[in-house]
Design an enzyme around this catalytic site. Structure first.
Site, mmCIF file in Angstrom:
data_model
loop_
_atom_site.group_PDB
_atom_site.id
_atom_site.type_symbol
_atom_site.label_atom_id
_atom_site.label_comp_id
_atom_site.label_asym_id
_atom_site.label_seq_id
_atom_site.Cartn_x
_atom_site.Cartn_y
_atom_site.Cartn_z
ATOM 1 N N HIS A 62 0.839 -1.196 0.000
ATOM 2 C CA HIS A 62 0.000 0.000 0.000
ATOM 3 C C HIS A 62 0.877 1.250 0.000
ATOM 4 C CE1 HIS A 62 0.511 -0.760 4.468
ATOM 5 N NE2 HIS A 62 0.939 0.486 4.343
HETATM 6 P P1 TYD Z 1 -1.882 -2.909 7.475
HETATM 7 O O1 TYD Z 1 -1.396 -1.529 7.665
HETATM 8 O O2 TYD Z 1 -2.826 -3.182 6.338
HETATM 9 O O3 TYD Z 1 -0.637 -3.872 7.396
HETATM 10 P P2 TYD Z 1 -0.062 -4.664 6.155
HETATM 11 O O4 TYD Z 1 -0.210 -3.744 4.982
HETATM 12 O O5 TYD Z 1 1.351 -4.953 6.488
HETATM 13 O O6 TYD Z 1 -0.875 -5.904 6.045
HETATM 14 O O7 TYD Z 1 -2.564 -3.361 8.814
HETATM 15 C C1 TYD Z 1 -3.054 -4.684 9.009
HETATM 16 C C2 TYD Z 1 -4.324 -4.591 9.852
HETATM 17 O O8 TYD Z 1 -4.046 -3.992 11.112
HETATM 18 C C3 TYD Z 1 -5.410 -3.755 9.184
HETATM 19 O O9 TYD Z 1 -6.654 -4.400 9.408
HETATM 20 C C4 TYD Z 1 -5.390 -2.466 9.931
HETATM 21 C C5 TYD Z 1 -4.867 -2.841 11.305
HETATM 22 N N1 TYD Z 1 -4.053 -1.761 11.909
HETATM 23 C C6 TYD Z 1 -4.568 -1.064 12.974
HETATM 24 O O10 TYD Z 1 -5.690 -1.320 13.451
HETATM 25 N N2 TYD Z 1 -3.792 -0.082 13.543
HETATM 26 C C7 TYD Z 1 -2.567 0.238 13.065
HETATM 27 O O11 TYD Z 1 -1.885 1.148 13.611
HETATM 28 C C8 TYD Z 1 -2.053 -0.492 11.936
HETATM 29 C C9 TYD Z 1 -0.702 -0.181 11.355
HETATM 30 C C10 TYD Z 1 -2.832 -1.487 11.393
#
Ligand code: TYD
Length: 145
Positions: A62
């Site tokens: 992303h």
């Molecule tokens: P995401 O940022 O999409 O991580 P990646 O791209 O590495 O898979 O986050 C994964 C999940 O965690 C998503 O459902 C959002 C949640 N999340 C939070 O609730 N708080 C946060 O600070 C972060 C970074 C993620």
């Protein structure tokens, strides 16, 4: 929704690998690194970390419209694949005293996590799903807008 996005001109040249001050113990008791005011080019509002990531898993995938980040391999190593909509670059992080500054408007994927690795993320704002661009095609439109 791409038409409503603000233009973003960050390129891979704006990604920076910075030194994080390291204090080595004179008696051989190991190292200590510190991130404090002015270490990073933004104020830290949130800290999160990735761990227990299988070696064949990919995280990230992303870009952020406004959020800035500093990624640190506090343990082990992983690759950060960066894309600015035009060019791609891979940075291998494997030192707890190096921080990768990723400005807003840069696509990132994290992969090849070594066993036991931990990716610490120091970021400029609270979690907001509306700040994410999760589709690469949408990201390319965002960069062209
Ligand atoms: P995401 O940022 O999409 O991580 P990646 O791209 O590495 O898979 O986050 C994964 C999940 O965690 C998503 O459902 C959002 C949640 N999340 C939070 O609730 N708080 C946060 O600070 C972060 C970074 C993620």
């Amino acid at each position: 929704m791409a038409a409503t996005l603000e233009p973003n001109l960050s390129t891979l040249q704006t990604v920076e690998l910075i030194d994080i001050p390291k204090i080595s113990d004179p008696e051989g008791r190991g190292n200590l690194s510190v991130v404090e005011k002015n270490t990073l080019p933004f104020e830290v509002k949130r800290v999160y970390y990735l761990y227990d990531v299988p070696s064949d898993a990919s995280r990230g995938g992303h870009a952020h419209k406004k959020l800035k980040q500093c990624l640190i391999a506090v343990s082990g190593s992983f690759d950060v694949v960066l894309h600015d909509g035009k060019d791609k670059k891979i940075i291998h992080l494997n030192k707890p005293n190096k921080g990768l500054i990723i400005p807003n408007g840069i696509w990132r994927e994290l992969e090849n996590f070594s066993s036991g690795s931990v990716c610490l993320a120091l970021v400029s704002d609270v979690y907001e799903e509306s700040d994410y661009i999760r589709e690469f095609e949408e990201f390319k439109l965002f960069k062209r807008s």
